[in-house]
Enzyme design. Structure first.
Site, PDB file in Angstrom:
ATOM      1  N   MET A   9       0.840  -1.199   0.000  1.00  0.00           N
ATOM      2  CA  MET A   9       0.000   0.000   0.000  1.00  0.00           C
ATOM      3  C   MET A   9       0.878   1.253   0.000  1.00  0.00           C
ATOM      4  SD  MET A   9      -3.056  -1.232   2.583  1.00  0.00           S
ATOM      5  CE  MET A   9      -4.167   0.095   2.060  1.00  0.00           C
ATOM      6  N   SER A  10       0.889   1.946  -1.135  1.00  0.00           N
ATOM      7  CA  SER A  10       1.725   3.133  -1.273  1.00  0.00           C
ATOM      8  C   SER A  10       1.066   4.382  -0.704  1.00  0.00           C
ATOM      9  CB  SER A  10       2.026   3.375  -2.758  1.00  0.00           C
ATOM     10  OG  SER A  10       0.828   3.709  -3.451  1.00  0.00           O
ATOM     11  N   GLY A  11      -0.225   4.291  -0.422  1.00  0.00           N
ATOM     12  CA  GLY A  11      -0.975   5.476  -0.010  1.00  0.00           C
ATOM     13  C   GLY A  11      -1.804   6.031  -1.143  1.00  0.00           C
ATOM     14  N   GLY A  12      -1.651   5.466  -2.349  1.00  0.00           N
ATOM     15  CA  GLY A  12      -2.409   5.899  -3.507  1.00  0.00           C
ATOM     16  C   GLY A  12      -3.715   5.134  -3.647  1.00  0.00           C
ATOM     17  N   VAL A  13      -4.540   5.590  -4.581  1.00  0.00           N
ATOM     18  CA  VAL A  13      -5.864   5.000  -4.759  1.00  0.00           C
ATOM     19  C   VAL A  13      -5.786   3.589  -5.334  1.00  0.00           C
ATOM     20  CG1 VAL A  13      -6.203   6.014  -7.059  1.00  0.00           C
ATOM     21  CG2 VAL A  13      -8.189   5.426  -5.657  1.00  0.00           C
ATOM     22  N   SER A  15      -3.495   1.056  -5.017  1.00  0.00           N
ATOM     23  CA  SER A  15      -3.183   0.011  -4.037  1.00  0.00           C
ATOM     24  C   SER A  15      -4.271  -0.100  -2.971  1.00  0.00           C
ATOM     25  CB  SER A  15      -1.816   0.264  -3.391  1.00  0.00           C
ATOM     26  OG  SER A  15      -1.764   1.527  -2.763  1.00  0.00           O
ATOM     27  N   MET A  34       6.123   0.535   2.208  1.00  0.00           N
ATOM     28  CA  MET A  34       7.588   0.526   2.219  1.00  0.00           C
ATOM     29  C   MET A  34       8.130   1.940   2.432  1.00  0.00           C
ATOM     30  SD  MET A  34       8.516  -2.100  -0.906  1.00  0.00           S
ATOM     31  CE  MET A  34       7.757  -1.057  -2.141  1.00  0.00           C
ATOM     32  N   CYS A 103      12.962  -0.947  -9.100  1.00  0.00           N
ATOM     33  CA  CYS A 103      12.188  -0.945  -7.859  1.00  0.00           C
ATOM     34  C   CYS A 103      11.235  -2.131  -7.822  1.00  0.00           C
ATOM     35  CB  CYS A 103      11.408   0.362  -7.732  1.00  0.00           C
ATOM     36  SG  CYS A 103      10.502   0.526  -6.179  1.00  0.00           S
ATOM     37  N   GLY A 127      -1.059  -2.630  -6.761  1.00  0.00           N
ATOM     38  CA  GLY A 127      -2.040  -1.940  -7.593  1.00  0.00           C
ATOM     39  C   GLY A 127      -1.607  -1.775  -9.022  1.00  0.00           C
ATOM     40  N   CYS A 201       9.517   8.411  -8.328  1.00  0.00           N
ATOM     41  CA  CYS A 201       8.997   8.990  -7.092  1.00  0.00           C
ATOM     42  C   CYS A 201       9.986   9.917  -6.394  1.00  0.00           C
ATOM     43  CB  CYS A 201       8.561   7.868  -6.146  1.00  0.00           C
ATOM     44  SG  CYS A 201       9.888   6.732  -5.672  1.00  0.00           S
TER      45      CYS A 201
END
Length: 359
Positions: A9-13, A15, A34, A103, A127, A201
């Protein structure tokens, strides 16, 4: 036994919706973000990040809303070694890298998967927009393009091995971005309207040369712009600022449009050419990964893609060594670039790919 999945979960919609879909399918899920770097360490704006500490709260908020445990794993040292250092070294050597591929290969589907195994989880879920299937005919896992062609990410996933494919799930591969947003809005996710993160990123606003100088604390010396005959055309501002095919930002006033054809660290020159001179019919790639076959035993007809936004073109690929391939295009291709990936397709299936090292 209930299947268990670790959700990256990257914090984006994207994922976040992937986590929701796996939860709905009855998987026992945990969310994991991460920690790859500190924004302040890399001088990165909070508005243009991916997988940084600034996104942790969004990821945790979504996970908690689904009753899902959430963890933060510190991979900053490995990210520095596997992605940032390689990124900088490439530009210093006149090569244009693709850090997203590194990555994915090392962080998401190697280190994160190893952490998942340690915790007793069968799958890593991300995601990404791509499709993983098992082919009974081929007796192996295959990687397909996403249903939404505008979001397909199969190009940056070609390095996935059979073991990685067997233990990875991409629940968004059969969906459009619009459908993903609708799910997030329907369930009031805090990041439902959040912008998509930029490709690199850790490089704010695409200013990769500024990032390299800030990170290394080095000033890269000026040198000569030369044409293909060796005639000096002017001065460049350091070889890290140029990549093949570039026209803007040269700071020259010339009789005709000129483009970067090659970056030469050995004598600190940047070779310029006309647009016509940028076209090539072949390339060689190493560090290959093949998905649909163990090896290419005879010349194979494929469509090949030489950069993320490149439209794939018909070509013939021959395996020239244990870790090398030669790709011959039917038609000349513009600005093939060392360091970028060439990815091979059979229809919507990824055959494999490698890193371009010779044109």
């Amino acid at each position: 036994m209930k299947k268990k999945a670790l959700i990256a979960m990257s914090g984006g919609v994207d994922s976040s919706v992937a986590a929701y879909l796996m939860n709905e399918k009855g998987f026992e899920c945990i969310g994991a973000t991460m920690k790859l770097y500190q924004n302040e360490q890399l001088n990165v704006s909070k508005e243009h990040t991916c997988c940084s500490l600034d996104d942790v709260e969004d990821a945790r908020n979504v996970a908690i809303s689904m009753g899902m445990p959430h963890y933060v794993f510190n991979f900053s040292e490995r990210f520095n070694e596997e992605v940032i250092e390689k990124f900088i070294k490439a530009y210093e050597n006149g090569i244009t890298p693709n850090p997203c591929i590194e990555c994915n290969r090392h962080l998401k589907f190697e280190y994160l998967y190893n952490r998942a195994k340690e915790l007793g989880y069968n799958y890593v879920v991300t995601g990404h927009y791509s499709i993983i299937e098992y082919s009974d005919e081929m007796k192996r896992y295959i990687l397909r393009k996403a249903v939404d062609p505008t979001k397909d990410q199969s190009y940056v996933l070609y390095s996935m091995t059979q073991d990685m494919l067997a233990h990875t799930l991409f629940p968004l591969g059969g969906m459009t971005k619009t459908q993903v947003r609708e799910i997030a809005l329907e369930h009031n996710f805090v990041n439902a309207a959040k912008h998509d993160s930029q490709d690199i990123c850790f490089v704010p606003e695409g200013k990769y040369a500024d990032f390299i100088e800030n990170y290394t604390k080095k000033q890269y010396p000026e040198g000569d712009f030369v044409d293909t005959n060796g005639n000096v055309l002017g001065k460049h501002k350091g070889i890290i600022r140029y990549t093949v095919g570039q026209r803007k930002g040269l700071g020259l006033s010339l009789k005709q449009p000129m483009y970067v054809k090659n970056v030469c660290p050995e004598d600190n020159t940047v070779i310029l050419s006309t647009n016509e001179e940028l076209f090539s019919t072949s390339l060689d790639a190493n560090d290959i990964n093949l998905i649909t076959v163990d090896e290419i035993t005879k010349p194979l007809r494929v469509k090949a893609k030489v950069r993320y936004k490149h439209e794939e073109q018909w070509a013939t690929v021959t395996q020239t060594g244990e870790d090398t391939i030669h790709v011959e295009f039917d038609e000349p291709q513009r600005a093939i670039t060392k360091g970028q990936a060439v990815v091979l397709y059979d229809g919507d299936i990824v055959v494999g790919g490698g890193t371009i090292f010779n044109i």
